[in-house]
Design a protein around this motif. Structure first.
Motif, mmCIF file in Angstrom:
data_model
loop_
_atom_site.group_PDB
_atom_site.id
_atom_site.type_symbol
_atom_site.label_atom_id
_atom_site.label_comp_id
_atom_site.label_asym_id
_atom_site.label_seq_id
_atom_site.Cartn_x
_atom_site.Cartn_y
_atom_site.Cartn_z
ATOM 1 N N LEU A 179 0.818 -1.210 0.000
ATOM 2 C CA LEU A 179 0.000 0.000 0.000
ATOM 3 C C LEU A 179 0.854 1.263 0.000
ATOM 4 C CD1 LEU A 179 -2.889 -0.963 2.468
ATOM 5 C CD2 LEU A 179 -2.912 -0.973 -0.026
ATOM 6 N N SER A 180 2.049 1.178 0.561
ATOM 7 C CA SER A 180 2.935 2.355 0.579
ATOM 8 C C SER A 180 3.439 2.711 -0.820
ATOM 9 C CB SER A 180 4.125 2.099 1.509
ATOM 10 O OG SER A 180 5.005 1.138 0.951
ATOM 11 N N GLU A 181 3.226 1.809 -1.775
ATOM 12 C CA GLU A 181 3.754 2.023 -3.121
ATOM 13 C C GLU A 181 2.677 2.373 -4.138
ATOM 14 O OE1 GLU A 181 5.679 -1.683 -3.822
ATOM 15 O OE2 GLU A 181 7.422 -1.217 -2.555
ATOM 16 N N VAL A 182 1.414 2.445 -3.710
ATOM 17 C CA VAL A 182 0.334 2.742 -4.657
ATOM 18 C C VAL A 182 -0.116 4.186 -4.496
ATOM 19 C CG1 VAL A 182 -0.419 0.330 -4.648
ATOM 20 C CG2 VAL A 182 -1.530 1.982 -3.113
ATOM 21 N N PRO A 183 -0.690 4.790 -5.537
ATOM 22 C CA PRO A 183 -1.118 6.191 -5.446
ATOM 23 C C PRO A 183 -2.312 6.381 -4.521
ATOM 24 C CG PRO A 183 -1.799 5.212 -7.539
ATOM 25 C CD PRO A 183 -0.899 4.222 -6.887
ATOM 26 N N GLY A 184 -2.340 7.538 -3.892
ATOM 27 C CA GLY A 184 -3.482 7.911 -3.067
ATOM 28 C C GLY A 184 -3.476 7.346 -1.670
ATOM 29 N N ILE A 185 -2.439 6.566 -1.322
ATOM 30 C CA ILE A 185 -2.346 5.940 -0.003
ATOM 31 C C ILE A 185 -0.994 6.268 0.610
ATOM 32 C CG2 ILE A 185 -2.208 3.754 1.251
ATOM 33 C CD1 ILE A 185 -4.964 4.063 0.360
ATOM 34 N N GLN A 186 -1.013 6.660 1.864
ATOM 35 C CA GLN A 186 0.228 6.771 2.641
ATOM 36 C C GLN A 186 0.140 5.726 3.749
ATOM 37 O OE1 GLN A 186 1.216 10.272 5.258
ATOM 38 N NE2 GLN A 186 2.890 10.495 3.787
ATOM 39 N N ALA A 187 0.872 4.641 3.591
ATOM 40 C CA ALA A 187 0.753 3.508 4.501
ATOM 41 C C ALA A 187 2.004 3.359 5.343
ATOM 42 C CB ALA A 187 0.488 2.228 3.724
ATOM 43 N N ARG A 188 1.783 2.977 6.610
ATOM 44 C CA ARG A 188 2.888 2.695 7.533
ATOM 45 C C ARG A 188 2.620 1.382 8.250
ATOM 46 N NH1 ARG A 188 3.257 8.000 11.159
ATOM 47 N NH2 ARG A 188 1.023 7.994 10.780
ATOM 48 N N TYR A 189 3.689 0.778 8.709
ATOM 49 C CA TYR A 189 3.593 -0.464 9.474
ATOM 50 C C TYR A 189 4.248 -0.247 10.829
ATOM 51 C CZ TYR A 189 4.154 -5.337 10.874
ATOM 52 O OH TYR A 189 4.107 -6.524 11.556
ATOM 53 N N ARG A 190 3.598 -0.739 11.882
ATOM 54 C CA ARG A 190 4.134 -0.613 13.248
ATOM 55 C C ARG A 190 4.168 -1.989 13.891
ATOM 56 N NH1 ARG A 190 5.898 -0.354 18.123
ATOM 57 N NH2 ARG A 190 5.589 1.502 19.413
ATOM 58 N N ASN A 191 5.349 -2.419 14.302
ATOM 59 C CA ASN A 191 5.514 -3.683 15.005
ATOM 60 C C ASN A 191 5.637 -3.410 16.500
ATOM 61 O OD1 ASN A 191 6.239 -6.682 14.982
ATOM 62 N ND2 ASN A 191 7.982 -5.769 16.070
#
Length: 284
Positions: A244-256
């Motif tokens: 999702l961090s690589e597609v347009p219109g989305i700013q995605a983050r992951y938290r472990n």
């Protein structure tokens, strides 16, 4: 495939992680609480909406609003120091979507609403009945809406994102049980992004001590279903966030969350999501 009867056979260890008795709404100097009831259109399903309403006057555009699944438990997890933190930003109106019951979880109802074919009806309920009900009672900034869920709730958050990506501005999926519903994982990895509207914020969270639940308890005895579930990787949440961090219109983050298991992530993931919904920084 009808999996609800299999819930009776959940491992004892998993069930022991679930709190059994609901607690009263917290006393707060910065929020007040209201409770609403809402029935499904046919009157067969009964929902409880616990609203945490900022005592601070709303901005001109209205309060940002955050919808939380597993609302009975979300209400019980709220802490006064968290709410005071939110008051230092742009405190969101919290809408905790739960069930008319004394406990914190109803496995049958949440499985029905958050997974499988019924999730479409639940998303429609949120969009066409819960949101309008809230907006009829309180000033809401419709450009600042968030959805949060854990486990099956996290799975529903991702399902809803791919079905109606413009429904919310912020999407918080904690410990999403993607293995349980392989088509949602497949749809996530094929998702091409959003072309319209402002960038959507997506935060996916998971504990380092999480693993797959025993698939044999949920596959309905179907070898085909078992293989589909086993094909979803252990790191599916991280992979979806990366895609999702690589597609347009989305700013995605992951938290472990280091050292936390599946049930412990509920509270750990709730706190930073609340801060982000209030326009505050999270400790990432």
């Amino acid at each position: 495939m009808h999996w609800l009867p299999l819930l009776k056979h959940l491992p004892l260890l998993f069930l022991s992680c679930l709190p059994l008795l609901a607690r009263a709404a917290p006393e707060s100097s910065v929020y007040r609480f209201e409770r609403l009831q809402l029935d499904s259109a046919d009157g067969s399903l009964h929902y409880r909406l616990d609203l945490a309403i900022p005592r601070k006057a709303p901005p001109a555009a209205g309060y940002p609003v955050m919808y939380l699944l597993d609302g009975n438990n979300a209400l019980a997890e709220l802490k006064e120091d968290w709410l005071k933190e939110l008051d230092g930003g742009n405190p969101p109106l919290l809408v905790m979507i739960g069930y008319e019951m004394d406990g914190l979880y109803d496995m049958e109802q949440r499985t029905r609403d958050y997974t499988g074919a019924s999730s479409a009806a639940f998303l429609e309920l949120i969009q066409t009945r819960i949101k309008p009900l809230v907006q009829s009672r309180l000033p809401v900034d419709q450009a600042q809406q968030s959805l949060w869920g854990h486990s099956f709730g996290g799975l529903f958050v991702l399902y809803a994102l791919f079905e109606q990506p413009l429904a919310f501005n912020n999407w918080f999926a904690a410990s999403a049980s993607l293995w349980y519903q392989p088509p949602t994982y497949d749809k996530a990895m094929a998702f091409a992004g959003i072309k319209d509207g402002p960038v959507r914020q997506v935060l996916i969270m998971r504990g380092s001590k999480e693993g797959k639940l025993p698939i044999k308890s949920f596959d309905g005895g179907s070898m085909e279903q078992r293989k589909a579930m086993e094909a979803v990787p252990i790191e599916a949440n991280r992979e979806v966030a990366r895609h999702l961090s690589e597609v347009p219109g989305i700013q995605a983050r992951y938290r472990n969350f280091d050292g936390l298991n599946h049930s412990e992530v509920f509270s750990a993931a709730l706190h930073p999501a609340l801060r982000l919904a209030a326009g505050l920084k999270a400790d990432f």
